[in-house]
Scaffold this motif. Structure first.
Motif, PDB file in Angstrom:
ATOM      1  N   PRO A 115       0.627  -1.361  -0.186  1.00 21.63           N
ATOM      2  CA  PRO A 115       0.059  -0.030  -0.081  1.00 21.63           C
ATOM      3  C   PRO A 115       0.865   1.364   0.121  1.00 21.63           C
ATOM      4  O   PRO A 115       0.649   2.194  -0.833  1.00 21.63           O
ATOM      5  CB  PRO A 115      -0.556   0.046   1.229  1.00 21.63           C
ATOM      6  N   LEU A 116       1.773   1.307   0.804  1.00 22.39           N
ATOM      7  CA  LEU A 116       2.719   2.536   0.905  1.00 22.39           C
ATOM      8  C   LEU A 116       3.527   2.819  -0.470  1.00 22.39           C
ATOM      9  O   LEU A 116       3.555   3.943  -0.779  1.00 22.39           O
ATOM     10  CB  LEU A 116       3.562   2.408   2.180  1.00 22.39           C
ATOM     11  N   ARG A 117       3.913   1.936  -0.942  1.00 25.29           N
ATOM     12  CA  ARG A 117       4.615   1.826  -2.536  1.00 25.29           C
ATOM     13  C   ARG A 117       3.579   2.261  -3.383  1.00 25.29           C
ATOM     14  O   ARG A 117       3.957   3.162  -4.497  1.00 25.29           O
ATOM     15  CB  ARG A 117       5.576   0.678  -2.668  1.00 25.29           C
ATOM     16  N   ARG A 118       2.525   1.773  -3.576  1.00 20.67           N
ATOM     17  CA  ARG A 118       1.215   2.050  -4.377  1.00 20.67           C
ATOM     18  C   ARG A 118       0.988   3.661  -4.274  1.00 20.67           C
ATOM     19  O   ARG A 118       0.671   4.257  -5.291  1.00 20.67           O
ATOM     20  CB  ARG A 118       0.052   1.311  -4.117  1.00 20.67           C
TER      21      ARG A 118
ATOM     22  N   ARG B 236       9.365   6.721  -8.646  1.00 20.97           N
ATOM     23  CA  ARG B 236       9.737   5.572  -9.033  1.00 20.97           C
ATOM     24  C   ARG B 236       9.731   4.250  -8.354  1.00 20.97           C
ATOM     25  O   ARG B 236      10.178   4.573  -7.071  1.00 20.97           O
ATOM     26  CB  ARG B 236      11.129   5.709  -9.939  1.00 20.97           C
ATOM     27  N   LEU B 237       9.331   3.441  -8.376  1.00 18.32           N
ATOM     28  CA  LEU B 237       9.239   2.210  -7.625  1.00 18.32           C
ATOM     29  C   LEU B 237      10.684   1.174  -7.892  1.00 18.32           C
ATOM     30  O   LEU B 237      11.192   1.405  -8.814  1.00 18.32           O
ATOM     31  CB  LEU B 237       8.004   1.054  -8.035  1.00 18.32           C
ATOM     32  N   PRO B 238      11.078   0.550  -6.738  1.00 14.86           N
ATOM     33  CA  PRO B 238      12.326   0.014  -7.049  1.00 14.86           C
ATOM     34  C   PRO B 238      12.296  -1.258  -8.006  1.00 14.86           C
ATOM     35  O   PRO B 238      11.184  -1.652  -8.629  1.00 14.86           O
ATOM     36  CB  PRO B 238      12.247  -0.866  -5.588  1.00 14.86           C
ATOM     37  N   PRO B 239      13.476  -1.765  -8.537  1.00 14.45           N
ATOM     38  CA  PRO B 239      13.323  -2.741  -9.671  1.00 14.45           C
ATOM     39  C   PRO B 239      12.678  -3.817  -9.319  1.00 14.45           C
ATOM     40  O   PRO B 239      12.159  -4.523 -10.537  1.00 14.45           O
ATOM     41  CB  PRO B 239      15.154  -3.030  -9.946  1.00 14.45           C
TER      42      PRO B 239
ATOM     43  N   GLU C 182       7.928  -5.797 -13.374  1.00 17.93           N
ATOM     44  CA  GLU C 182       6.832  -6.341 -14.012  1.00 17.93           C
ATOM     45  C   GLU C 182       5.500  -6.059 -13.728  1.00 17.93           C
ATOM     46  O   GLU C 182       4.776  -6.097 -14.399  1.00 17.93           O
ATOM     47  CB  GLU C 182       7.119  -7.976 -13.677  1.00 17.93           C
ATOM     48  N   TRP C 183       5.350  -5.628 -12.512  1.00 16.42           N
ATOM     49  CA  TRP C 183       4.103  -4.905 -11.994  1.00 16.42           C
ATOM     50  C   TRP C 183       3.743  -3.823 -12.704  1.00 16.42           C
ATOM     51  O   TRP C 183       2.737  -3.495 -13.572  1.00 16.42           O
ATOM     52  CB  TRP C 183       3.816  -4.953 -10.439  1.00 16.42           C
TER      53      TRP C 183
END
Length: 103
Positions: free
Chosen positions: A10-13, A21-24, A28-29
């Motif tokens: 939830p926090l990363r969303r 930017r999300l982590p590597p 895929e998501w």
């Protein structure tokens, strides 16, 4: 519905919705989110979820209720129209930010 591999919590969303930017490990998501069927709808839903609290703040401004409601509605409609018009560019930008090829 089952979770996809690399589905952020939830926090990363929330950070993703805000444009970070999300982590590597979530590549895929992100690829699924921005290239599979329904990506425009998901983008629009994210935008509306981000704008609703902002519009509520406009509605709570002091003054006549209809002015605050009108300002909130105007912000929602104008920003949603902008997202619909620029969806391709926004998608390309997010794909580049995550190091993914553009479709």
């Amino acid at each position: 519905m089952t979770r996809l591999p690399g589905d952020p919590g939830p926090l990363r969303r929330v950070r993703y919705v805000l444009g970070f930017r999300l982590p590597p490990e979530h590549r895929e998501w992100v690829r699924h989110d921005l290239t599979d069927a329904g990506w425009r709808g998901r983008m629009l839903r994210r935008h509306v979820a981000l704008m609703v609290p902002v519009c509520l703040l406009f509605a709570l401004l002091p003054g006549a209720w209809w002015i605050g409601a009108g300002a909130g509605l105007l912000a929602l409609v104008a920003s949603t129209f902008t997202v619909v018009i620029g969806a391709e560019d926004l998608r390309r930008s997010r794909l580049r930010r995550h190091g993914l090829p553009e479709p």
